[in-house]
Structure formats: structure tokens, C-alpha cells
Design an enzyme around this catalytic site. Structure first.
Site, PDB file in Angstrom:
ATOM      1  N   TYR A 113       0.863  -1.185   0.000  1.00  0.00           N
ATOM      2  CA  TYR A 113       0.000   0.000   0.000  1.00  0.00           C
ATOM      3  C   TYR A 113       0.895   1.229   0.000  1.00  0.00           C
ATOM      4  CZ  TYR A 113      -4.338   2.572   1.097  1.00  0.00           C
ATOM      5  OH  TYR A 113      -5.430   3.402   1.066  1.00  0.00           O
ATOM      6  N   LYS A 142      -1.117  -1.039  -4.381  1.00  0.00           N
ATOM      7  CA  LYS A 142      -2.291  -0.180  -4.208  1.00  0.00           C
ATOM      8  C   LYS A 142      -1.821   1.256  -4.009  1.00  0.00           C
ATOM      9  CE  LYS A 142      -6.396   0.564  -1.345  1.00  0.00           C
ATOM     10  NZ  LYS A 142      -7.123   0.196  -0.108  1.00  0.00           N
TER      11      LYS A 142
END
Length: 299
Positions: A133, A158
């Protein structure tokens, strides 16, 4: 892992004594599964990972995997202090999760080799593949993602930063490594507002907090997005998502708080958010009710 549809990030319901309401969590996940998400991400940002103990994360993930029953991938949240992150990774594997979403480490900002080492340590803690992330104090360079992509256990990226140029370079760098199995996600708040741009750089997947609250509206947007129906997509942006974003931006943390409030307005008593987040005021909640009504009217 293959994801076909909107990525669903469930909230974590709390009861009147501030305990995880396991029955309500099952209800929340099972009813939203009826709207065909492409994956379920329990105990992540919308699920208030920052406010859960390791034991609570383990229970939330186990309930999610049991409720999903293998219909779609379950990707559990982990992150924070390294010891906490590796412990949560192990319990998520024991609970039957399919992968991990590695949130940023706690507070400190490390250099790029340190961020790579953090992800590698979490990946080594269990047999589960991991998605990194890119957000906050865990912003990865192109070279760092290229290096991580050489690890077969790192299966996705992400983006929660919003630098489209950098994201494009990362997409190309991973492609140069020959990783055809690598998934890219738009993880910005209310990702529908930016997904048109992300699709153009090769990031077709996105997380949708709104899907947890109004899956019928989120699916209407997704169908228009997939079909290339720009008139329909922009009508939903103008009539629902843009007003929601304006309300969200009034108070830090409302990316989560409004979702829980919307679920309560819909009759699911998921409780309040935990500190340091705050619930919307009665006036803000009334405005949210109007935005939800306008979104449903567009259907």
C-alpha cells in the site's frame, strides 16, 4: 489471484460496549456479497485497522473468510509496528485469508531500503502473498517496487498517493519485470472520483468505500465505468460522488466515519468509529442522508 468487480472494504461493527460485533459483521459482509464484489478486504482502512488489537484483527478476518466461503478472494489488513504486522500476518493465514494488504509502518519514515525490508519481513512471516500500500509514510520509489516485484510473494500495488505520473512509471517497471500476475489498485479516498484517470495508465481496479454503504450505487458506477458509458458515469459523479467528497473533506477521517454513518442510516447498527476518528454531527448526518437519497434516485 483474480479480482473481477469492485473491491469491498467492510467496516468493523462495534457494540454498545465497544466490542467487535461478530454477528453484525457477518450480516454486513453476507448482505453486501449479494452485490458481487471482486474481493473482500477485512480489517483494512475502512475497517479501522488502526484501532483494532491483533486479537480483534484475527477475529474479524476469520469471520470474513467463513462468511465469504471461498466465493471471492479475502485480503486481510496488516501493518503498523513490525512485530504487530508479522503477528497479524500469521493469524490471518491461520484464519484462511488469501493475501495481505500491507499498510504503512507505525509513525516512522524509513529510507527506501528500509521500506523494502519492511514488506519483505511481513511477506516472510506467513505463506500468504502480499499487496503493498503506497501511502503516507510508506511511499515506494519506482526502483523499490521493481525490486519487490522480483519477489513472487509480492503480488500487487495499491496507490493511495495520487501521483499519476509516478504510478504510470511503476506500472511500466513491473511490466518490464515480466510480472503478468501483478495486480494494481487505485486506493485513493472515494476512488471513483479518480478512476477515469487511473484506467488510462493501466490500473483498472479500485477500492470502493462507498460500496460498503450503498453497493447498488457503487455498482451502477462500476457498470457504467466498464461499459464506457461516460454520460452515466459522470451523472453519478456529479449527483452522488462529488457531493459525498465535499462532505468527506470537511473533517479528517470522514472517509471511514461517513461509511459507518451511512450504514446506520440504512438500518444496520454498526456503532461509532473508534478514536481518534469522530462521528459526523447531526447536521452532517442529515446532509449525508440527502446525498444517499440523491444517489439512489439516480438509479
Amino acid at each position: 489471484m483474480n479480482f473481477d468487480g469492485i473491491l469491498f472494504f467492510p467496516v468493523t461493527p462495534f457494540d454498545a460496549d465497544d466490542r467487535v460485533d461478530e454477528g453484525l459483521l457477518r450480516t454486513h459482509i453476507s448482505t453486501t456479497l449479494e452485490h458481487s464484489p471482486g474481493g473482500v478486504f477485512p480489517a483494512c482502512g475502512t475497517g479501522e485497522f488502526h484501532a483494532l488489537s491483533a486479537g480483534e484483527v484475527a477475529r474479524v478476518v476469520r469471520i470474513a473468510t467463513e462468511t465469504v466461503g471461498g466465493r471471492v478472494p479475502v485480503v486481510a489488513g496488516t501493518g503498523g509496528p513490525l512485530g504487530h504486522a508479522t503477528a497479524v500476518a500469521k493469524t490471518a493465514a491461520d484464519a484462511g485469508a488469501d493475501a495481505l494488504l500491507v499498510l504503512p509502518p507505525y509513525l516512522v519514515g524509513g529510507p527506501q531500503p528500509g521500506l523494502v525490508a519492511y514488506v519483505e519481513a511481513v511477506a516472510a512471516a506467513s505463506d500468504l502473498p502480499v499487496v503493498i500500500y503506497h501511502r503516507g509514510n510508506a511511499q515506494y520509489s519506482v526502483d523499490s517496487v521493481r525490486r519487490l516485484a522480483r519477489n513472487p510473494k509480492v503480488v500487487g500495488f495499491k496507490d493511495g498517493v495520487g501521483d499519476v505520473g509516478l504510478a504510470q512509471q511503476i506500472v511500466r517497471a513491473v511490466a518490464e519485470e515480466g510480472r503478468e500476475d501483478f495486480a494494481f489498485f487505485n486506493g485513493l479516498l472515494t476512488a471513483e472520483l479518480t478512476q477515469g484517470a487511473y484506467r488510462g495508465i493501466g490500473i483498472p481496479l479500485y477500492s470502493s468505500a462507498a460500496f460498503a454503504m450503498v453497493p447498488e450505487v457503487a455498482n451502477a458506477y462500476y457498470r457504467a465505468y466498464v461499459a464506457g458509458d461516460e454520460a452515466r458515469r459522470t451523472a453519478l459523479l456529479d449527483g452522488f460522488y462529488s457531493p459525498l467528497v465535499r462532505l468527506r473533506d470537511e473533517t479528517p477521517g470522514f472517509g471511514v466515519s461517513l461509511i459507518k454513518a451511512g450504514l446506520r442510516l440504512g438500518g444496520l447498527p454498526v456503532g461509532s468509529v473508534r478514536a481518534p476518528l469522530v462521528d459526523p454531527s447531526p447536521e452532517q448526518e442529515a446532509r449525508l442522508a440527502g446525498i444517499l437519497e440523491a444517489g439512489r434516485a439516480l438509479l
